[in-house]
Design an enzyme around this catalytic site. Sequence first.
Site, PDB file in Angstrom:
ATOM      1  N   LYS A 209       0.850  -1.179   0.000  1.00  0.00           N
ATOM      2  CA  LYS A 209       0.000   0.000   0.000  1.00  0.00           C
ATOM      3  C   LYS A 209       0.890   1.233   0.000  1.00  0.00           C
ATOM      4  O   LYS A 209       1.785   1.352   0.834  1.00  0.00           O
ATOM      5  CB  LYS A 209      -0.871  -0.019   1.250  1.00  0.00           C
ATOM      6  CG  LYS A 209      -1.829   1.106   1.290  1.00  0.00           C
ATOM      7  CD  LYS A 209      -2.970   0.749   2.202  1.00  0.00           C
ATOM      8  CE  LYS A 209      -4.083   1.740   2.035  1.00  0.00           C
ATOM      9  NZ  LYS A 209      -5.247   1.369   2.784  1.00  0.00           N
TER      10      LYS A 209
ATOM     11  N   ASP B 122     -12.555   2.237  10.872  1.00  0.00           N
ATOM     12  CA  ASP B 122     -13.083   2.160   9.511  1.00  0.00           C
ATOM     13  C   ASP B 122     -13.445   0.721   9.169  1.00  0.00           C
ATOM     14  O   ASP B 122     -12.996   0.169   8.175  1.00  0.00           O
ATOM     15  CB  ASP B 122     -12.070   2.753   8.534  1.00  0.00           C
ATOM     16  CG  ASP B 122     -12.707   3.085   7.179  1.00  0.00           C
ATOM     17  OD1 ASP B 122     -13.961   3.076   7.106  1.00  0.00           O
ATOM     18  OD2 ASP B 122     -11.975   3.333   6.219  1.00  0.00           O
TER      19      ASP B 122
END
Length: 911
Positions: free
Chosen positions: A625, A733
């Site tokens: 990422k 999240d």
Amino acid sequence: MLLLLPLLLCLLFPPSTILSLNQEGLYLYQLKVSLDDPDSSLSSWNDRDDTPCHWTHVKCDSVTRSVNSLDLSNTNIAGPLPVSLLCRLRNLSYLSFSNNSINSTLPSEISMCRSLIHLDLSQNLLTGTLPHTLAELPNLQYLDLTGNNFSGDIPDSFARFEKLEVLSLVSNLLDGTCSLVGLIPDSLGKLKKLRDLDLALNNLFGSIPSSLTALTSVYQIELYNNSLSGELPLGMSNLTSLRLLDASMNQLSGTIPEELCGLPLESLNLYENRFEGELPESIANSPGLYELRLFGNRLTGKLPKNLGKYSPLRWVDVSHNQLSGELPATLCDKGELEELLMIYNSFSGELPATLGACQSLSRIRLGFNRFSGDVPAGIWGLPHDGWKTSWSFQVVITSLVGRCLRAIVNLAQLGTLDLHNNELSGELPERLRSFKKLNEMNLANNSFKGKIPEEIGSLSVLNYLDLSQNKFSGKVPSGLQNLKLNQLNLSYNRLSGNLPPLFAKDMYRNSFLGNPALCGDIKGLCDGRDEAKAAGYVWLLRTIFIVAALVFFIGVVWFYFKYRNFKMAQRAIDKSKWTLMSFHKLGFSENEILDCLDEDNVIGSGSSGKVYKVVLSNGEAVAVKKLWGGTKKEIGCVDIERGQIQDGAFDAEVETLGKIRHKNIVKLWCCCITRDCKLLVYEYMQNGSLGDLLHSCKGGLLDWPTRFKIAVDAADGLSYLHHDCVPPIVHRDVKSNNILLDVDFGARVADFGVAKVVDAIGKGAKSMSVIAGSCGYIAPEYAYTLRVNEKSDIYSFGVVILELVTGRLPVDPEFGEKDLVKWTCTILDQKGVDHVLDPKLDSCFKEEICKVLNIGLLCTSPLPINRPSMRRVVKMLQEVGTENLSKSVKKDGKLSPYYYYDDTSDQGSLA
Ligand SMILES: *[C@@H]1O[C@H](CO)[C@@H](O)[C@H](O)[C@H]1NC(C)=O
Ligand SMILES: *[C@@H]1O[C@H](CO)[C@@H](O)[C@H](O)[C@H]1NC(C)=O
Ligand SMILES: *[C@@H]1O[C@H](CO)[C@@H](O)[C@H](O)[C@H]1NC(C)=O
Ligand SMILES: *[C@@H]1O[C@H](CO)[C@@H](O)[C@H](O)[C@H]1NC(C)=O
Ligand SMILES: *[C@@H]1O[C@H](CO)[C@@H](O)[C@H](O)[C@H]1NC(C)=O
Ligand SMILES: *[C@@H]1O[C@H](CO)[C@@H](O)[C@H](O)[C@H]1NC(C)=O
Ligand SMILES: *[C@@H]1O[C@H](CO)[C@@H](O)[C@H](O)[C@H]1NC(C)=O
Ligand SMILES: *[C@@H]1O[C@H](CO)[C@@H](O)[C@H](O)[C@H]1NC(C)=O
């Protein structure tokens, strides 16, 4: 024939019905049956054993094998207190039901439990009056009835307790109803052995009886938050064992007695009363005094001049009194002082230099006094290295003159910097970066000058900035636009130039008042402009604009070609600048990863960066990422901005996450960092995200058993973050796109892009300065508080469960205004459950699916308090699985290991 007889006997009396359990075991077994046990805490209690001695929560005497201890605290059991059964356990000396839901009265037959030494029924739902027969328990030493709903007086008979050492009757029922009402009975003074008298948080009134001074063994007296009045009784010097006294929050008056201060007290809390006069000098001689809280009284005179010289003072709060004179220089002599709170008094003179050398200090509030002179230089150097763990350091001082901001930049732990209404001058330091935890900066009404440093935009947790009424000049830093400010005030300075676009709006007018040279689209902000004159310059402006546009166009073309060359050259150079933080033994190097970060390998684009799949030379794959400094994310209904990832906090966070080892949490292999880009290298998950799979045409691949397993796995992962990490971690999240699936559809929780370590030191939830979460998953309490805690994660997880059950997206145009949660509730109500469940699921699982749906609805309760903890969610899900398993096993005709959990028929034989 002779051979057949035993066989016949065996058939008539199968071995399992011959009960060998002894009498005490049978009593306990009956007790189990009489209680509600939702968590199966008593599952090991069964009638096939000989004795109850190795059952959980039970202890026996090692010689006689009779039960002597029963500790059922924190087991979540409910029902009436089975006193008659308990008192048949003749040798029971230790009994605790603390923190359950026992909801009867406390029957007077409790006095039949003759052997009791320790009785703890705290934190239950017991009602009625305190039975006067309690005092007939001849050996009772410990009695704790805290946190129930008892009413009435403390019985006079309590004077008859012969051996009582601890008496705790604190009421702290959640709804705040007070229970014990009345006077403190004179008779309590007869409890010669009492060590601990705790009557706090009741509704006791009248004065403190002088008979209490006869409690010569008492070590601790807690009387806070009652309605006691009058003076402290005479004769307190007789309380020779007293170390801790808390009579705060009453209406006590008179002076603080000299004879009380002559005792070797360790903690004295008398705040929020009506005490007056001076604090006796003798208090300074207590060798163990660490806590002194006297705020909110009417004390006058000076503090004892040797205060702190002989005592390891740690917390001192004398705020809101009328104390005067200079501060004693000895307050931190023992080097333990952490909090010094003295606001709203009349202290004067200079601050003692010794405070500047007090390394342990974390909080000073000296405002609203009459101090003069300069601040001891050392104070700005606080907190020292020893304070790495502190989360907030607050300095509030008024009436100061000086120039000392440069030293402040060393305060990496500083949370609040409040210096308003002083006469401080000088410039703000250019380097502000080290204020990593600063969330409030108030320098209003001083004489600071110079520029507001651009670096102020990098203080990503700053949410309160007031620099009004100073002499700051230059431009408003554009970096301020990066911050999430609740309060911004730069009024009454000498700022000039154009406002950054974000602020050039009318709603910000009051943030920039009184800066004559400042320009923006806010009407009337710029003074002294002559409109007619301005109109005359229009042609000039037009010309300038056309020329500028031309130059700009040429510039862009030139830049494009330069940039392309630069990019090519840079790739080669860049590699050398990477630093690597690894959390596991790695079979690859960072260069191998960097080489593969090609746009062709992008497999996803998340909220905070792109995700690449990188196949390493050894054939293994990893997911990489790539994060950028700050990003913006747009989704249908709301526009949510992620917080910037700041350097120090990022490192600390990644380190925390790197340490996590759990089978249901995506493994973070390592992290590579350069100045402007960060790479997180995760294990690669072959089946991608749950969200992608569930909501694509491949949703049919996920049959119910797979979905159920995914729910359990993800719940396990979150439960680990909430309950087993120290400090606990809130994901912030949770959504189906952040639940990744491995090759066997095992689920793992991923993307802690916005996870923050919960402040374990602060009480309860810590308010986060940035909004996080994704549309459709955000808990409703976000609307009125920006606080994030575990309960918000649980809500989001509930939405994931609903997705699994309904197969629908969390927000869908088809729902209209509603989100998935509201839609599910409405359809359930109006059309029934069949219209809610995903039609792709096999209807033979309907019963189980409905149970899971219920768990999802529980998790998405609008009130956070009604949502179960993650640990409880895991348990409930497992129960759904277990029931199913035991059913299917029974069908096969084999004995299920769970037989004794859910079959109640064998309890009938006892009842
Ligand atoms: C209690 O303990 C005594 C010895 O201390 C023993 O003689 C007696 O049998 C025990 N009572 C029961 C009911 O087990
Ligand atoms: C009370 O018991 C519950 C389990 O029933 C537990 O989760 C909770 O932490 C306990 N509370 C305290 C204050 O020990
Ligand atoms: C006490 O709790 C039990 C079990 O939860 C419940 O069945 C009963 O109704 C309660 N009794 C009272 C008086 O609240
Ligand atoms: C506690 O007592 C008060 C007053 O008697 C009552 O209103 C309240 O419902 C009780 N609470 C519980 C949990 O029993
Ligand atoms: C003091 O007790 C009252 C009820 O008598 C309660 O409402 C209040 O919250 C308590 N205050 C503190 C600080 O515990
Ligand atoms: C304090 O103790 C002394 C001696 O033990 C006794 O004479 C005196 O009465 C006691 N004072 C009070 C107020 O109990
Ligand atoms: C500014 O601070 C001074 C003390 O330095 C104080 O007297 C004055 O009232 C303050 N002004 C405002 C507007 O708060
Ligand atoms: C900023 O401070 C000034 C006084 O210094 C005040 O008049 C103004 O309302 C404040 N603005 C905001 C946005 O609080």
